[in-house]
Design a protein around this motif. Structure first.
Motif, short mmCIF file in Angstrom:
data_model
loop_
_atom_site.label_atom_id
_atom_site.label_comp_id
_atom_site.label_asym_id
_atom_site.label_seq_id
_atom_site.Cartn_x
_atom_site.Cartn_y
_atom_site.Cartn_z
N LEU A 4 0.81 -1.22 0.00
CA LEU A 4 0.00 0.00 0.00
C LEU A 4 0.85 1.27 0.00
CD1 LEU A 4 -2.84 -0.99 2.50
CD2 LEU A 4 -2.90 -0.97 0.01
N ASP A 5 2.17 1.13 -0.10
CA ASP A 5 3.00 2.33 -0.18
C ASP A 5 2.53 3.19 -1.35
OD1 ASP A 5 5.89 3.36 0.87
OD2 ASP A 5 5.57 3.86 -1.25
N PRO A 6 2.46 4.51 -1.17
CA PRO A 6 1.93 5.38 -2.24
C PRO A 6 2.67 5.21 -3.57
CG PRO A 6 2.17 6.62 -0.21
CD PRO A 6 2.77 5.28 0.05
N THR A 7 3.94 4.80 -3.52
CA THR A 7 4.65 4.61 -4.79
C THR A 7 4.19 3.35 -5.50
OG1 THR A 7 6.41 3.41 -3.64
CG2 THR A 7 6.72 5.78 -3.94
N ASP B 91 -5.56 3.40 -7.95
CA ASP B 91 -5.24 1.97 -8.06
C ASP B 91 -6.30 1.14 -7.33
OD1 ASP B 91 -3.02 2.18 -9.62
OD2 ASP B 91 -1.60 2.26 -7.96
N ALA B 92 -6.53 -0.08 -7.83
CA ALA B 92 -7.54 -0.98 -7.25
C ALA B 92 -6.93 -2.37 -7.09
CB ALA B 92 -8.78 -1.05 -8.14
N ALA B 93 -7.52 -3.17 -6.21
CA ALA B 93 -7.05 -4.53 -6.02
C ALA B 93 -8.21 -5.42 -5.58
CB ALA B 93 -5.92 -4.59 -4.99
N THR B 94 -8.21 -6.65 -6.05
CA THR B 94 -9.13 -7.66 -5.56
C THR B 94 -8.28 -8.71 -4.87
OG1 THR B 94 -10.68 -7.24 -7.35
CG2 THR B 94 -10.90 -9.35 -6.20
N THR B 95 -8.55 -8.96 -3.59
CA THR B 95 -7.67 -9.80 -2.80
C THR B 95 -8.44 -10.35 -1.61
OG1 THR B 95 -5.53 -9.82 -1.63
CG2 THR B 95 -6.80 -7.80 -1.51
N ARG C 238 -9.37 5.94 -3.45
CA ARG C 238 -10.16 6.98 -4.12
C ARG C 238 -9.33 8.23 -4.29
NH1 ARG C 238 -15.98 8.41 -2.43
NH2 ARG C 238 -16.54 8.08 -4.60
N ASP C 239 -8.58 8.60 -3.26
CA ASP C 239 -7.71 9.77 -3.33
C ASP C 239 -6.58 9.52 -2.35
OD1 ASP C 239 -8.67 10.55 -0.70
OD2 ASP C 239 -10.49 11.19 -1.72
N ALA C 240 -5.77 10.54 -2.11
CA ALA C 240 -4.59 10.34 -1.27
C ALA C 240 -4.95 9.83 0.12
CB ALA C 240 -3.80 11.65 -1.18
#
Lengths: 90, 201
Positions: free
Chosen positions: B138-141, B147-151, B163-165
């Motif tokens: 989940l590091d901002p870099t 970005d999205a993830a299914t996990t 959604r945002d920062a």
């Protein structure tokens, strides 16, 4: 062990279900030696020490079948791709 | 930590309130009033045409694990040619009709309203709390806004996106939401955790 899914990115192997060797292909059931060919297809497996193509299912992610090249001695993964080709993989 | 949840039925949502040390909350979660939701799945061989058609109608779809917004819709990529689309202030049937009109014959569209609990998680310690169960970097870099993830998180399947920062939005299957909220509550409590939108549980 982490597997880099072509869609999802690097993920824990816990998200995947393992099928096994990607090499066997379903024989022609109408061939004259179909019984022997199906016996080999179902039961006979190589047990290589080294790189091996395997099928993994990304069940907790994008739900796509992947072909993963894994070294059975080190678990090093050198290639991952969708098991199907083109949009058939979808 | 488990005594925190001793008096909360595992079959109910965690009631809204403040958990952990009193004072300001390091993690805030809000269960969003259920938006309409639908899955959008490209027909075989139609992914590229579906993306073009939706872009022309104002919804720029990304063919990857990313979220995009437009035309009042929010679409998160969950798999190749597959998106979860949310819309606020409309019914599920209206959302399905809108998507069908945007991409006639190009996609299978299924109403998923009420299927998920939608949870917005924010706060300066949100990433630290999520890191206890989310195995995605989940590091901002590595996981930037959009970005999205299914996990899986604590054995519960989720789709989430940034959604945002400051805000992560999680979609959790409704019947698994109590288990997910229990995990989130015990994970976030040490930072002070403010939960709202779940009523009395």
């Amino acid at each position: 062990m982490r597997i880099t899914c072509p869609y999802c990115g690097a993920r824990s192997s816990h998200e995947f279900a393992y099928l096994g060797d990607a090499a066997p292909t379903r024989p022609d059931p109408s061939a004259p030696d179909a019984a022997e060919a199906f016996h080999a297809y179902v039961y006979e497996r190589d047990n290589p020490a080294g790189p091996m193509d395997e099928l993994w299912y990304h069940s907790a992610g994008c739900r796509r079948w992947l072909k993963v090249t894994r070294d059975t001695r080190t678990h090093a993964i050198t290639a991952v791709a969708f098991a199907g080709t083109g949009e058939a993989a979808r | 930590m488990s005594d925190l949840l001793e008096h909360i039925a595992p079959t109910h949502l965690v009631p809204e309130g403040h958990y952990g040390p009193q004072g300001s909350a390091g993690v805030t979660a809000h269960a969003v009033e259920t938006p309409a939701a639908a899955t959008l799945v490209a027909r075989k061989g139609a992914t590229a045409r579906l993306i073009v058609a939706c872009a022309a109608a104002g919804l720029p779809l990304a063919d990857g694990p990313r979220v995009s917004a437009g035309a009042g819709l929010e679409a998160a990529g969950t798999a190749p040619g597959r998106w979860l689309v949310l819309a606020e202030g409309v019914s599920g049937a209206d959302l399905v009709a809108r998507l069908a009109a945007m991409a006639p014959g190009l996609a299978a569209i299924t109403d998923q309203s009420d299927a998920n609990l939608i949870l917005d998680i924010s706060g300066e310690k949100a990433r630290a709390a999520l890191a206890k169960g989310v195995t995605v970097d989940l590091d901002p870099t590595a996981f930037a806004a959009g970005d999205a993830a299914t996990t899986t998180v604590s054995h519960v399947g989720v789709t989430f996106w940034r959604r945002d920062a400051d805000t992560y939005r999680f979609a959790v299957g409704r019947s698994f939401a109590p288990a997910f909220l229990r995990w989130l509550t015990v994970s976030a409590a040490e930072y002070g955790f403010a939960l709202s939108g779940t009523g009395r549980g």
